[in-house]
Design an enzyme around this catalytic site. Structure first.
Site, mmCIF file in Angstrom:
data_model
loop_
_atom_site.group_PDB
_atom_site.id
_atom_site.type_symbol
_atom_site.label_atom_id
_atom_site.label_comp_id
_atom_site.label_asym_id
_atom_site.label_seq_id
_atom_site.Cartn_x
_atom_site.Cartn_y
_atom_site.Cartn_z
ATOM 1 N N LYS A 146 23.811 -22.743 -16.986
ATOM 2 C CA LYS A 146 23.697 -21.997 -18.236
ATOM 3 C C LYS A 146 22.496 -21.081 -18.122
ATOM 4 O O LYS A 146 21.567 -21.364 -17.349
ATOM 5 C CB LYS A 146 23.484 -22.985 -19.395
ATOM 6 C CG LYS A 146 23.883 -22.451 -20.735
ATOM 7 C CD LYS A 146 25.357 -22.624 -21.010
ATOM 8 C CE LYS A 146 25.713 -22.057 -22.376
ATOM 9 N NZ LYS A 146 27.123 -22.279 -22.690
ATOM 10 N N VAL A 165 37.796 -19.165 -33.089
ATOM 11 C CA VAL A 165 38.674 -20.230 -32.587
ATOM 12 C C VAL A 165 39.483 -20.860 -33.729
ATOM 13 O O VAL A 165 40.691 -21.049 -33.615
ATOM 14 C CB VAL A 165 37.870 -21.320 -31.842
ATOM 15 C CG1 VAL A 165 38.794 -22.413 -31.331
ATOM 16 C CG2 VAL A 165 37.092 -20.722 -30.680
ATOM 17 N N GLY A 188 35.666 -24.208 -40.508
ATOM 18 C CA GLY A 188 35.241 -22.996 -39.800
ATOM 19 C C GLY A 188 36.425 -22.250 -39.223
ATOM 20 O O GLY A 188 37.000 -22.664 -38.216
HETATM 21 P P1 NAD Z 1 32.610 -18.305 -34.793
HETATM 22 O O1 NAD Z 1 31.179 -17.989 -35.086
HETATM 23 O O2 NAD Z 1 33.559 -17.177 -34.574
HETATM 24 O O3 NAD Z 1 33.216 -19.199 -35.996
HETATM 25 C C1 NAD Z 1 32.529 -20.224 -36.627
HETATM 26 C C2 NAD Z 1 32.934 -20.190 -38.111
HETATM 27 O O4 NAD Z 1 32.357 -21.324 -38.748
HETATM 28 C C3 NAD Z 1 32.428 -18.947 -38.837
HETATM 29 O O5 NAD Z 1 33.501 -18.338 -39.550
HETATM 30 C C4 NAD Z 1 31.361 -19.506 -39.791
HETATM 31 O O6 NAD Z 1 31.268 -18.775 -40.998
HETATM 32 C C5 NAD Z 1 31.876 -20.915 -40.019
HETATM 33 N N1 NAD Z 1 30.859 -21.858 -40.477
HETATM 34 C C6 NAD Z 1 29.579 -21.980 -40.059
HETATM 35 N N2 NAD Z 1 28.981 -22.991 -40.715
HETATM 36 C C7 NAD Z 1 29.910 -23.523 -41.535
HETATM 37 C C8 NAD Z 1 29.896 -24.593 -42.459
HETATM 38 N N3 NAD Z 1 28.807 -25.318 -42.674
HETATM 39 N N4 NAD Z 1 31.030 -24.873 -43.143
HETATM 40 C C9 NAD Z 1 32.157 -24.153 -42.930
HETATM 41 N N5 NAD Z 1 32.220 -23.121 -42.065
HETATM 42 C C10 NAD Z 1 31.108 -22.807 -41.388
HETATM 43 O O7 NAD Z 1 32.583 -19.297 -33.563
HETATM 44 P P2 NAD Z 1 33.802 -19.672 -32.602
HETATM 45 O O8 NAD Z 1 33.733 -18.827 -31.390
HETATM 46 O O9 NAD Z 1 35.053 -19.736 -33.393
HETATM 47 O O10 NAD Z 1 33.383 -21.140 -32.149
HETATM 48 C C11 NAD Z 1 33.520 -22.243 -33.030
HETATM 49 C C12 NAD Z 1 32.921 -23.478 -32.373
HETATM 50 O O11 NAD Z 1 33.623 -23.762 -31.164
HETATM 51 C C13 NAD Z 1 31.447 -23.344 -31.976
HETATM 52 O O12 NAD Z 1 30.821 -24.591 -32.147
HETATM 53 C C14 NAD Z 1 31.502 -23.003 -30.502
HETATM 54 O O13 NAD Z 1 30.340 -23.429 -29.818
HETATM 55 C C15 NAD Z 1 32.721 -23.806 -30.057
HETATM 56 N N6 NAD Z 1 33.390 -23.241 -28.872
HETATM 57 C C16 NAD Z 1 33.859 -21.974 -28.913
HETATM 58 C C17 NAD Z 1 34.501 -21.461 -27.786
HETATM 59 C C18 NAD Z 1 35.077 -20.050 -27.778
HETATM 60 O O14 NAD Z 1 35.892 -19.747 -26.900
HETATM 61 N N7 NAD Z 1 34.712 -19.183 -28.729
HETATM 62 C C19 NAD Z 1 34.655 -22.253 -26.627
HETATM 63 C C20 NAD Z 1 34.182 -23.574 -26.633
HETATM 64 C C21 NAD Z 1 33.536 -24.050 -27.781
#
Ligand code: NAD
Length: 369
Positions: A80, A184, A180
């Site tokens: 990382k 994803v 959320g």
């Molecule tokens: P993102 O930022 O696009 O979406 C996260 C969503 O969660 C946002 O819409 C935000 O407003 C919402 N949110 C934040 N706090 C909240 C709360 N307390 N209550 C309700 N909603 C809340 O992120 P993402 O890319 O969709 O990733 C989501 C999760 O998955 C993260 O933890 C990320 O580390 C993990 N992840 C993502 C990927 C990827 O390909 N993007 C891969 C592996 C893991």
């Protein structure tokens, strides 16, 4: 603890600090374990309160990548990078190109990708200087946005959990509560709707809620504080980490916890409590590995069908982890760790470290636009 002591206790092979005064770059790359292959993991840009915080984060995240790659069956190690800076003010082409040159100097032992606060545009600048980068835009031969692939893996993990809980893979008529609906979570809602599941969701962003209302008028909005206690078959944390903690764990009224967020369990003991409560937990780093699997395909020439085939294996892998947990009478999160550790240990006897020789480059890494 001093850096070398920390590396020793967490098992890191190499930690490299970089700075370039000309563009304000301050970065750390941590290579945790290269037994299975070159260390792959994204670059996070964050305004850390201190250098110690940045080091802590990069050590923890790189170790997590070792486990994710190992349990996913990938021939990759864990690494990382963190760039210390304000993503709103400090980003520039020069900064990412400088960072790309530093990555190049590691000769393939570390391969980067997007992470929090780094985008496809930043990746393009890194790619100008090094081939050791994934998550490149599709028009340049890369795999583009990983979110739909991460969501597909989570969906397969949910299917495996439903199989375990109800004896059938079908999601028809099941209710899934998504915390959320960002990149994803929204893609996951699409897959679940296609499969005939009912959706409940929450978010703190008006934009996400609006998109859900427009795309899935039948889905039900739940207040953020009520998502844990809502009646559902599956609770899918897709926001931030530590969603399962001392405050929330006793509110849960689901049969399954399976979502995309990293580090969903605040502490390992919460996995034990879930087990005691009879709630099935699909290990986060296994079922959210779709994005990693997707970028790993870039080495051999990315294709959507190849990526989907690989991600489909998350279904069987999740069932395999459930089996280990049952046989060894341990929590599912511990079972995933055991599976990853066993694989690494078995390969260690064959090959100690990945040497990063140029002839280790896989076809497809020599992409240039
Ligand atoms: P993102 O930022 O696009 O979406 C996260 C969503 O969660 C946002 O819409 C935000 O407003 C919402 N949110 C934040 N706090 C909240 C709360 N307390 N209550 C309700 N909603 C809340 O992120 P993402 O890319 O969709 O990733 C989501 C999760 O998955 C993260 O933890 C990320 O580390 C993990 N992840 C993502 C990927 C990827 O390909 N993007 C891969 C592996 C893991």
């Amino acid at each position: 603890m001093l850096t070398l002591e920390k590396m020793y206790s967490m098992g890191h092979e190499e930690v490299v600090f970089f700075q370039d005064k000309s563009c304000g770059l301050k970065a750390i790359i941590a290579i945790h374990d290269t037994t299975l292959g070159p260390a792959l993991g994204g670059t996070r840009m964050w305004q850390y309160a201190s250098e110690a915080d940045a080091l802590e984060d990069v050590l923890r995240l790189s170790r997590g990548m070792t486990y994710k790659a190992a349990v996913s069956g990938l021939n990759l190690g864990g690494g990382k990078a963190v760039i210390i800076g304000d993503p709103k003010k400090d980003k520039s082409e020069a900064l990412f190109r400088s960072f790309g040159r530093f990555i190049e100097s590691l000769n393939g032992r570390y391969i980067t990708a997007e992470d929090v606060n780094t985008s496809v545009d930043d990746i393009e600048h890194i790619f100008t200087e090094t081939n050791y980068v994934t998550g490149v835009a599709q028009q340049y031969g890369g795999s583009g946005n990983p979110a739909p692939y991460t969501a597909l893996g989570v969906f397969r993990g949910i299917e495996a959990s439903v199989t375990k809980a109800f004896g059938s893979r079908s999601l028809k008529g099941r209710t899934v509560a998504i915390q959320g609906v960002g990149s994803v979570g929204f893609e996951l809602a699409k897959l679940l709707t296609e499969a005939g599941a009912a959706i409940k969701y929450t978010d703190i962003s008006e934009r996400g809620i609006q998109m859900m209302k427009e795309s899935f008028p039948g889905a039900k909005f739940i207040q953020p504080s009520e998502i844990f206690s809502t009646d559902c078959d599956v609770y899918a944390p897709c926001a931030l980490g530590a969603s399962i903690n001392d405050d929330t764990i006793h509110q849960l009224r689901c049969k399954i916890v399976a979502g995309a967020a990293n580090n969903q369990l605040k502490e390992d003991r919460h996995g034990v409590i879930l087990r005691e409560k009879g709630i099935i937990y699909a290990p986060d780093y296994l079922i959210n590995a779709g994005g990693l699997m997707n970028v790993s395909i870039e080495f051999e020439g990315w294709a959507d069908s190849k990526s989907r085939r690989m991600i489909d294996t998350i279904y069987d892998k999740t069932l395999a982890v459930f089996k280990i947990a049952e046989e060894e009478n341990i929590s599912v999160n511990r079972a995933a760790d055991v599976m990853a550790e066993k694989r690494i240990e078995s390969i260690k006897s064959l090959k100690h470290t990945y040497l990063g020789k140029v002839d280790h480059r896989m076809p497809g890494q020599k992409r240039r636009f």
